[in-house]
Enzyme design. Structure first.
Site, mmCIF file in Angstrom:
data_model
loop_
_atom_site.group_PDB
_atom_site.id
_atom_site.type_symbol
_atom_site.label_atom_id
_atom_site.label_comp_id
_atom_site.label_asym_id
_atom_site.label_seq_id
_atom_site.Cartn_x
_atom_site.Cartn_y
_atom_site.Cartn_z
ATOM 1 N N CYS A 85 0.829 -1.201 0.000
ATOM 2 C CA CYS A 85 0.000 0.000 0.000
ATOM 3 C C CYS A 85 0.869 1.259 0.000
ATOM 4 O O CYS A 85 1.538 1.518 -0.983
ATOM 5 C CB CYS A 85 -0.996 -0.043 1.164
ATOM 6 N N HIS A 202 -3.519 -5.567 0.835
ATOM 7 C CA HIS A 202 -2.890 -5.774 2.143
ATOM 8 C C HIS A 202 -2.817 -7.257 2.531
ATOM 9 O O HIS A 202 -3.737 -7.761 3.183
ATOM 10 C CB HIS A 202 -3.702 -5.051 3.221
ATOM 11 N N GLU A 204 -1.149 -8.542 4.866
ATOM 12 C CA GLU A 204 -1.097 -8.665 6.333
ATOM 13 C C GLU A 204 -2.499 -8.584 6.955
ATOM 14 O O GLU A 204 -2.686 -8.953 8.107
ATOM 15 C CB GLU A 204 -0.148 -7.608 6.932
#
Lengths: 229, 83
Positions: A85, A202, A204
C-alpha cells in the site's frame, strides 16, 4: 535474523505487519526510520499508512528519507523487500519498482475486498500459489491506480514482473473487476530482482484467521526462507 | 549572486487520467457553468540565489527531476525571474 518493518511518521499498518509475520513464525520488529536498518535485518517491509501525510504525492517524502538509501542498498544485496500500500507507493517513488501509483479513477478512497489473480507463481512472494490462483485480499487506498508508459508496461509484462492483477471471483481480469483504473489491472509488481515486490492490497490483513481471509499468508511467506536461515 | 524566483509547474502527462480534475469539472457544471474541459496542475515558487538565470533554472530543473515531479506520470516546466 529479523524482518525489519520500517515505521515512518504516518505509517499505520506497521503493527499489523509485525503481528501477521509473527503469526507465521517469522521474526519481525518495528524500527523507526530515523534509527536506520538494524544490522541483523534479513528482510524489509515498507508498511501501509500515510507517511508524511501524503504530502506532494503518496510516498514521495518517505522515498527521499535517508533510510531508503539503506533499503535500496539492501535490496541490491538481495535482501527481500516487500512494499504494501503506502509502502508500494514509496517503493515506486524510490525506483525500487517501475511505474507509479496515483489517484484512483473513482477519485475516492476505496476500502473493500479485492480479488487478485496470481500472474507469476515463480517468485518468493507467490511460490505458495499456482499461477491463476485467485486470492481474496483487502484494499484500502485513494492512490492505487498503477500508471506506467506503454513501452515500460509491455516490458514489465513480458518479463513476468506483474505479480498480481485485479480480477473477479472466478479469476477473470475485466474492467469491472478493476477497482481503481490500474493499467492492465495491475495490483502488484516485482522490481529488477524478484526479491523486491510491491502491491497495493494488504496481505497482512489477510493472514490472521480471525480476520477472515488467510489468502495473503503466502505473500508474507516470501520472507520465510531467509528469516529462518 | 542574484535573487531569483523559479516557478516550477508540474502537470500530468498527456493521456494520463486526472480524476480530481474530472470531479472538479463536474462540480463546476453542477454549479451551472459551461466549460469544455479543465486541467489541474501544481505550481511551486522556489526562491533561490544563483550566478545567472541559467544556473537558477538548472537547479530548479534538478529539483523537479528529483522530487517535485514524478517523471513516470508528470511533465514539468521551469520559469525563472529576478525577484
Amino acid at each position: 535474523m529479523t524482518v525489519t518493518v520500517v515505521q515512518f511518521g504516518g505509517s499505520n499498518c506497521d503493527r499489523d505487519a509485525v503481528g501477521a509475520l509473527s503469526h507465521l513464525g517469522i521474526d519481525a520488529e518495528r524500527v523507526w526510520h530515523e534509527d536506520g536498518l538494524p544490522e541483523d535485518t534479513t528482510g524489509i517491509v515498507l508498511p501501509g499508512g500515510f507517511s508524511y501525510g501524503d504530502y506532494l504525492r503518496a510516498g514521495a517524502m518517505a522515498a527521499r528519507s535517508p533510510v531508503m538509501a539503506e533499503v535500496r542498498a539492501a535490496a541490491e544485496d538481495g535482501v527481500p523487500v516487500l512494499g504494501v500500500c503506502n509502502g508500494a507507493q514509496i517503493g515506486c517513488e524510490t525506483g525500487l519498482t517501475d511505474g507509479a501509483f496515483t489517484t484512483n479513477a473513482s477519485a475516492r478512497f476505496q476500502c473493500e475486498n479485492a480479488y487478485l489473480r496470481v500472474e507469476n507463481a515463480d517468485t518468493p512472494w507467490t511460490r505458495a500459489y499456482d499461477e491463476g490462483d485467485v486470492l481474496s485480499v483487502p484494499i484500502a487506498h485513494g492512490e492505487g491506480r498503477f500508471e506506467i508508459g506503454e513501452e515500460r508496461y509491455e516490458r514489465l509484462d513480458s518479463e513476468g514482473r506483474v505479480l498480481f492483477r485485479y480480477c473477479d471471483a472466478d479469476g477473470n481480469v475485466t474492467d469491472d473487476a478493476n477497482p481503481n483504473g490500474s493499467r492492465g489491472n495491475v495490483a502488484g509488481v516485482l522490481g529488477e530482482r524478484d526479491t523486491v515486490a510491491v502491491l497495493m492490497p494488504h496481505p497482512e490483513r489477510a493472514t490472521l484467521p480471525d480476520l477472515g481471509s488467510t489468502d495473503g499468508q503466502g505473500v508474507l511467506r516470501g520472507f520465510e526462507a531467509v528469516s529462518n536461515a | 549572486m542574484t535573487a531569483y524566483t523559479a516557478t516550477v509547474t508540474v502537470r500530468l502527462k498527456r493521456g494520463v487520467l486526472d480524476p480530481e480534475a474530472e470531479t472538479t469539472r463536474r462540480a463546476l457544471e453542477r454549479l451551472g457553468f459551461e466549460l469544455d474541459g479543465l486541467r489541474s496542475m501544481d505550481r511551486f515558487e522556489v526562491d533561490l540565489e544563483a550566478a545567472d538565470p541559467a544556473a537558477a533554472e538548472e537547479r530548479a530543473d534538478e529539483m523537479a527531476e528529483r522530487l517535485l515531479a514524478n517523471p513516470t506520470i508528470h511533465d514539468y516546466e521551469v520559469e525563472v525571474r529576478e525577484r
